[in-house]
Design a protein around this motif. Structure first.
Motif, PDB file in Angstrom:
ATOM      1  N   ALA A 198       8.156  33.922  33.531  1.00 54.39           N
ATOM      2  CA  ALA A 198       8.897  34.867  32.693  1.00 54.39           C
ATOM      3  C   ALA A 198       7.958  35.601  31.740  1.00 54.39           C
ATOM      4  O   ALA A 198       8.115  36.805  31.503  1.00 54.39           O
ATOM      5  CB  ALA A 198       9.983  34.128  31.914  1.00 54.39           C
ATOM      6  N   LEU A 199       6.961  34.883  31.191  1.00 57.35           N
ATOM      7  CA  LEU A 199       5.996  35.530  30.302  1.00 57.35           C
ATOM      8  C   LEU A 199       5.167  36.568  31.046  1.00 57.35           C
ATOM      9  O   LEU A 199       4.862  37.637  30.509  1.00 57.35           O
ATOM     10  CB  LEU A 199       5.074  34.482  29.676  1.00 57.35           C
ATOM     11  CG  LEU A 199       5.684  33.578  28.602  1.00 57.35           C
ATOM     12  CD1 LEU A 199       4.682  32.517  28.173  1.00 57.35           C
ATOM     13  CD2 LEU A 199       6.148  34.390  27.395  1.00 57.35           C
ATOM     14  N   VAL A 200       4.793  36.265  32.277  1.00 52.20           N
ATOM     15  CA  VAL A 200       4.039  37.238  33.080  1.00 52.20           C
ATOM     16  C   VAL A 200       4.893  38.464  33.351  1.00 52.20           C
ATOM     17  O   VAL A 200       4.438  39.607  33.250  1.00 52.20           O
ATOM     18  CB  VAL A 200       3.559  36.601  34.397  1.00 52.20           C
ATOM     19  CG1 VAL A 200       2.923  37.654  35.305  1.00 52.20           C
ATOM     20  CG2 VAL A 200       2.554  35.483  34.113  1.00 52.20           C
ATOM     21  N   GLY A 201       6.160  38.247  33.704  1.00 52.89           N
ATOM     22  CA  GLY A 201       7.044  39.373  33.967  1.00 52.89           C
ATOM     23  C   GLY A 201       7.335  40.198  32.743  1.00 52.89           C
ATOM     24  O   GLY A 201       7.423  41.419  32.811  1.00 52.89           O
ATOM     25  N   ALA A 202       7.463  39.534  31.592  1.00 57.63           N
ATOM     26  CA  ALA A 202       7.869  40.227  30.368  1.00 57.63           C
ATOM     27  C   ALA A 202       6.739  40.994  29.705  1.00 57.63           C
ATOM     28  O   ALA A 202       6.955  42.075  29.151  1.00 57.63           O
ATOM     29  CB  ALA A 202       8.470  39.230  29.378  1.00 57.63           C
ATOM     30  N   SER A 203       5.511  40.427  29.744  1.00 59.51           N
ATOM     31  CA  SER A 203       4.446  41.047  28.948  1.00 59.51           C
ATOM     32  C   SER A 203       3.071  40.986  29.599  1.00 59.51           C
ATOM     33  O   SER A 203       2.063  41.152  28.915  1.00 59.51           O
ATOM     34  CB  SER A 203       4.369  40.367  27.574  1.00 59.51           C
ATOM     35  OG  SER A 203       4.005  39.000  27.711  1.00 59.51           O
ATOM     36  N   ASN A 204       3.029  40.760  30.917  1.00 57.16           N
ATOM     37  CA  ASN A 204       1.723  40.600  31.569  1.00 57.16           C
ATOM     38  C   ASN A 204       0.871  39.588  30.812  1.00 57.16           C
ATOM     39  O   ASN A 204      -0.313  39.825  30.543  1.00 57.16           O
ATOM     40  CB  ASN A 204       0.967  41.933  31.666  1.00 57.16           C
ATOM     41  CG  ASN A 204       1.360  42.726  32.896  1.00 57.16           C
ATOM     42  OD1 ASN A 204       1.903  42.191  33.853  1.00 57.16           O
ATOM     43  ND2 ASN A 204       1.092  44.028  32.875  1.00 57.16           N
ATOM     44  N   ASP A 205       1.472  38.450  30.456  1.00 56.05           N
ATOM     45  CA  ASP A 205       0.793  37.453  29.641  1.00 56.05           C
ATOM     46  C   ASP A 205      -0.452  36.948  30.362  1.00 56.05           C
ATOM     47  O   ASP A 205      -0.371  36.290  31.399  1.00 56.05           O
ATOM     48  CB  ASP A 205       1.751  36.292  29.348  1.00 56.05           C
ATOM     49  CG  ASP A 205       1.238  35.385  28.253  1.00 56.05           C
ATOM     50  OD1 ASP A 205       0.204  34.725  28.467  1.00 56.05           O
ATOM     51  OD2 ASP A 205       1.873  35.330  27.178  1.00 56.05           O
ATOM     52  N   ASN A 206      -1.620  37.245  29.819  1.00 60.20           N
ATOM     53  CA  ASN A 206      -2.874  36.927  30.499  1.00 60.20           C
ATOM     54  C   ASN A 206      -3.128  35.421  30.600  1.00 60.20           C
ATOM     55  O   ASN A 206      -3.601  34.929  31.628  1.00 60.20           O
ATOM     56  CB  ASN A 206      -4.043  37.591  29.777  1.00 60.20           C
ATOM     57  CG  ASN A 206      -4.068  39.091  29.982  1.00 60.20           C
ATOM     58  OD1 ASN A 206      -3.501  39.607  30.943  1.00 60.20           O
ATOM     59  ND2 ASN A 206      -4.722  39.797  29.086  1.00 60.20           N
ATOM     60  N   LEU A 207      -2.830  34.682  29.544  1.00 62.52           N
ATOM     61  CA  LEU A 207      -3.036  33.243  29.570  1.00 62.52           C
ATOM     62  C   LEU A 207      -2.095  32.592  30.580  1.00 62.52           C
ATOM     63  O   LEU A 207      -2.518  31.733  31.373  1.00 62.52           O
ATOM     64  CB  LEU A 207      -2.812  32.656  28.170  1.00 62.52           C
ATOM     65  CG  LEU A 207      -2.941  31.139  28.028  1.00 62.52           C
ATOM     66  CD1 LEU A 207      -4.288  30.645  28.549  1.00 62.52           C
ATOM     67  CD2 LEU A 207      -2.734  30.730  26.573  1.00 62.52           C
ATOM     68  N   ALA A 208      -0.827  32.988  30.570  1.00 62.70           N
ATOM     69  CA  ALA A 208       0.129  32.457  31.544  1.00 62.70           C
ATOM     70  C   ALA A 208      -0.301  32.806  32.968  1.00 62.70           C
ATOM     71  O   ALA A 208      -0.156  31.990  33.892  1.00 62.70           O
ATOM     72  CB  ALA A 208       1.527  33.002  31.256  1.00 62.70           C
ATOM     73  N   THR A 209      -0.835  33.997  33.144  1.00 60.07           N
ATOM     74  CA  THR A 209      -1.321  34.403  34.474  1.00 60.07           C
ATOM     75  C   THR A 209      -2.418  33.466  34.958  1.00 60.07           C
ATOM     76  O   THR A 209      -2.389  32.980  36.090  1.00 60.07           O
ATOM     77  CB  THR A 209      -1.855  35.847  34.421  1.00 60.07           C
ATOM     78  OG1 THR A 209      -0.772  36.736  34.144  1.00 60.07           O
ATOM     79  CG2 THR A 209      -2.503  36.246  35.735  1.00 60.07           C
ATOM     80  N   ASN A 210      -3.389  33.192  34.108  1.00 61.53           N
ATOM     81  CA  ASN A 210      -4.503  32.338  34.516  1.00 61.53           C
ATOM     82  C   ASN A 210      -4.058  30.914  34.813  1.00 61.53           C
ATOM     83  O   ASN A 210      -4.555  30.282  35.755  1.00 61.53           O
ATOM     84  CB  ASN A 210      -5.586  32.335  33.434  1.00 61.53           C
ATOM     85  CG  ASN A 210      -6.434  33.594  33.474  1.00 61.53           C
ATOM     86  OD1 ASN A 210      -6.314  34.416  34.378  1.00 61.53           O
ATOM     87  ND2 ASN A 210      -7.301  33.752  32.492  1.00 61.53           N
ATOM     88  N   VAL A 211      -3.125  30.394  34.026  1.00 67.89           N
ATOM     89  CA  VAL A 211      -2.633  29.033  34.273  1.00 67.89           C
ATOM     90  C   VAL A 211      -1.871  28.969  35.601  1.00 67.89           C
ATOM     91  O   VAL A 211      -2.038  28.022  36.376  1.00 67.89           O
ATOM     92  CB  VAL A 211      -1.751  28.558  33.099  1.00 67.89           C
ATOM     93  CG1 VAL A 211      -1.058  27.243  33.439  1.00 67.89           C
ATOM     94  CG2 VAL A 211      -2.604  28.397  31.842  1.00 67.89           C
ATOM     95  N   LEU A 212      -1.064  29.982  35.886  1.00 68.73           N
ATOM     96  CA  LEU A 212      -0.332  30.002  37.156  1.00 68.73           C
ATOM     97  C   LEU A 212      -1.281  30.183  38.341  1.00 68.73           C
ATOM     98  O   LEU A 212      -1.084  29.561  39.403  1.00 68.73           O
ATOM     99  CB  LEU A 212       0.715  31.115  37.145  1.00 68.73           C
ATOM    100  CG  LEU A 212       1.974  30.841  36.311  1.00 68.73           C
ATOM    101  CD1 LEU A 212       2.864  32.079  36.288  1.00 68.73           C
ATOM    102  CD2 LEU A 212       2.751  29.647  36.851  1.00 68.73           C
ATOM    103  N   ILE A 213      -2.300  30.999  38.186  1.00 72.36           N
ATOM    104  CA  ILE A 213      -3.283  31.157  39.274  1.00 72.36           C
ATOM    105  C   ILE A 213      -3.968  29.827  39.551  1.00 72.36           C
ATOM    106  O   ILE A 213      -4.152  29.440  40.710  1.00 72.36           O
ATOM    107  CB  ILE A 213      -4.312  32.240  38.915  1.00 72.36           C
ATOM    108  CG1 ILE A 213      -3.678  33.630  38.961  1.00 72.36           C
ATOM    109  CG2 ILE A 213      -5.500  32.187  39.889  1.00 72.36           C
ATOM    110  CD1 ILE A 213      -4.603  34.746  38.519  1.00 72.36           C
ATOM    111  N   ARG A 214      -4.326  29.113  38.504  1.00 70.47           N
ATOM    112  CA  ARG A 214      -4.969  27.810  38.692  1.00 70.47           C
ATOM    113  C   ARG A 214      -4.022  26.833  39.390  1.00 70.47           C
ATOM    114  O   ARG A 214      -4.436  26.017  40.206  1.00 70.47           O
ATOM    115  CB  ARG A 214      -5.413  27.253  37.338  1.00 70.47           C
ATOM    116  CG  ARG A 214      -6.012  25.859  37.412  1.00 70.47           C
ATOM    117  CD  ARG A 214      -6.762  25.500  36.139  1.00 70.47           C
ATOM    118  NE  ARG A 214      -5.963  25.691  34.933  1.00 70.47           N
ATOM    119  CZ  ARG A 214      -5.065  24.797  34.485  1.00 70.47           C
ATOM    120  NH1 ARG A 214      -4.842  23.691  35.164  1.00 70.47           N
ATOM    121  NH2 ARG A 214      -4.407  25.034  33.360  1.00 70.47           N
ATOM    122  N   ALA A 215      -2.725  26.936  39.086  1.00 69.22           N
ATOM    123  CA  ALA A 215      -1.748  25.998  39.644  1.00 69.22           C
ATOM    124  C   ALA A 215      -1.464  26.253  41.128  1.00 69.22           C
ATOM    125  O   ALA A 215      -1.346  25.307  41.909  1.00 69.22           O
ATOM    126  CB  ALA A 215      -0.446  26.070  38.848  1.00 69.22           C
TER     127      ALA A 215
END
Length: 302
Positions: free
Chosen positions: A128-145
Motif C-alpha cells: 500500500a505504501l508503494v502504491g500510495a507514495s512510491n515509498d522507496n524503503l518499502a520498495t527495497n524491503v519488498l524486492i528483498r522479500a
C-alpha cells in the motif's frame, strides 16, 4: 514547377505521413491539444513517448513513439506489486507477514516509512505504501522479500520485453549499478493496465489487489493534474471520474500511467518524458505538456 494544386497535395500528403508516424489513423479529434503540446516539447529537445487506448475496445486513441523504451523511475514498481500480489497465494507469504527493514534497505527520497518508528510492517501495508507514495524503503524491503529475478520472470511471463524493474532504489547510482530504477514502453504499459482492469494479470484476485494498491496514489502532479481530483481521497470516484494511476519522477524524468473512467468512456494511458532538468522553467514546461494530455483524456471520458 509545381502548380498550387500540386503543392497543396504535397503538403497534405506529408502532413498525413507525419500524422501516421505519431498518431493513430482513427485518433479522436479531442487529442489534438495534447498531441501538439507533446510535439512542441519534442521540438525543444524533450524525448517523448505516449499512448492512450480506449479501455473497452482497445482502440488506439493517440500515440507518439510508443514503442520506445524510456526511463520510468517509480513506474516499474507496478511490476513489483504484481509479483507481490501473485506471491500472496503462497502459504508462507501472506498479507500479514511481517517484514523487517534493515540498514541495507535504507534509502532517501519518496515515501513515509523512513520517517516512522515501526521497524516492521505487514506485506500488504508495504504494498500500500508503494502504491500510495512510491515509498522507496518499502520498495527495497519488498524486492528483498520476493527477489528481483522473480519480478523480472513475472514480467517476461506476461509478455513484457521492453518494460522492467531493473534494480533496487539507490540514493546514488554507481558505474556497476543499473542506470535506472526501471524502464518502460508505453505500448506495453497501456496493455498491462488494460489487462489489470480485465482481471487478466495472474488472476482476477491478484489484478484487483494491484489496482487497489495503485488507487491509493497521491501524486496527481502530472497528467492527472487535469482531472481536478483530491490527491488524498479519490478511490470512490468524484463527479463521475475514477482514477487509478502510477507515477515516476527522477532527475530529468517524468512518467505516468493510468486508467481513467468517466461517464462516457474509459481510457488507459502512458506518458513518459526525459528532458534536460536545467531549471524550474524546463520542468514546468514538461508538466504542462502532460497536463494538456490529461485535459484531452478528461474530455474523452466525460
Amino acid at each position: 514547377m509545381a502548380t498550387p494544386a500540386q503543392e497543396s497535395a504535397r503538403r497534405s500528403r506529408h502532413a498525413d505521413e507525419r500524422r501516421g508516424k505519431h498518431q493513430g489513423a482513427d485518433a479522436h479529434d479531442n487529442f489534438a491539444r495534447g498531441f501538439q503540446a507533446l510535439g512542441e516539447l519534442a521540438l525543444n529537445g524533450v524525448q517523448v513517448s505516449a499512448r492512450a487506448t480506449d479501455l473497452v475496445s482497445g482502440r488506439e486513441l493517440f500515440s507518439i513513439d510508443d514503442h520506445v523504451v524510456m526511463p520510468s523511475a517509480g513506474i516499474g514498481t507496478i511490476l513489483l506489486l504484481v509479483e507481490v500480489a501473485a506471491k500472496l497465494r503462497d502459504a508462507d507469504f501472506g498479507m500479514y507477514t511481517l517484514l523487517d527493514r534493515t540498514a541495507a534497505d535504507s534509502v532517501g527520497g519518496s515515501g513515509v516509512w523512513q520517517h516512522l518508528q515501526a521497524p516492521s510492517l505487514p506485506v500488504a501495508d508495504l504494498a500500500a505504501l508503494v502504491g500510495a507514495s512510491n515509498d522507496n524503503l518499502a520498495t527495497n524491503v519488498l524486492i528483498r522479500a520476493v527477489g528481483l529475478e522473480a519480478v523480472r520472470d513475472r514480467a517476461e511471463s506476461l509478455g513484457l520485453t521492453r518494460s522492467a524493474l531493473l534494480d533496487l532504489v539507490r540514493d546514488k547510482r554507481g558505474p556497476d549499478d543499473a542506470p535506472h530504477l526501471s524502464v518502460g514502453c508505453a505500448r506495453e504499459l497501456t496493455w498491462l493496465l488494460t489487462a489489470l482492469a480485465r482481471g487478466e494479470v495472474v488472476d482476477a484476485e491478484a489484478s484487483e489487489r494491484v489496482l487497489g494498491w495503485l488507487s491509493l496514489n497521491s501524486d496527481l502532479s502530472m497528467v492527472a493534474s487535469a482531472f481536478g481530483l483530491d490527491p488524498h481521497a479519490h478511490r470512490t470516484g468524484d463527479h463521475g471520474l475514477l482514477l487509478v494511476n502510477k507515477t515516476g519522477a527522477d532527475a530529468g524524468v517524468r512518467s505516468e500511467i493510468g486508467i481513467l473512467r468517466g461517464p462516457r468512456a474509459g481510457v488507459t494511458y502512458a506518458v513518459s518524458l526525459t528532458y534536460a532538468d536545467t531549471g524550474v522553467i524546463s520542468r514546468l514546461a514538461v508538466l504542462d505538456g502532460m497536463r494538456q494530455v490529461g485535459l484531452d483524456l478528461l474530455e474523452y471520458v466525460h
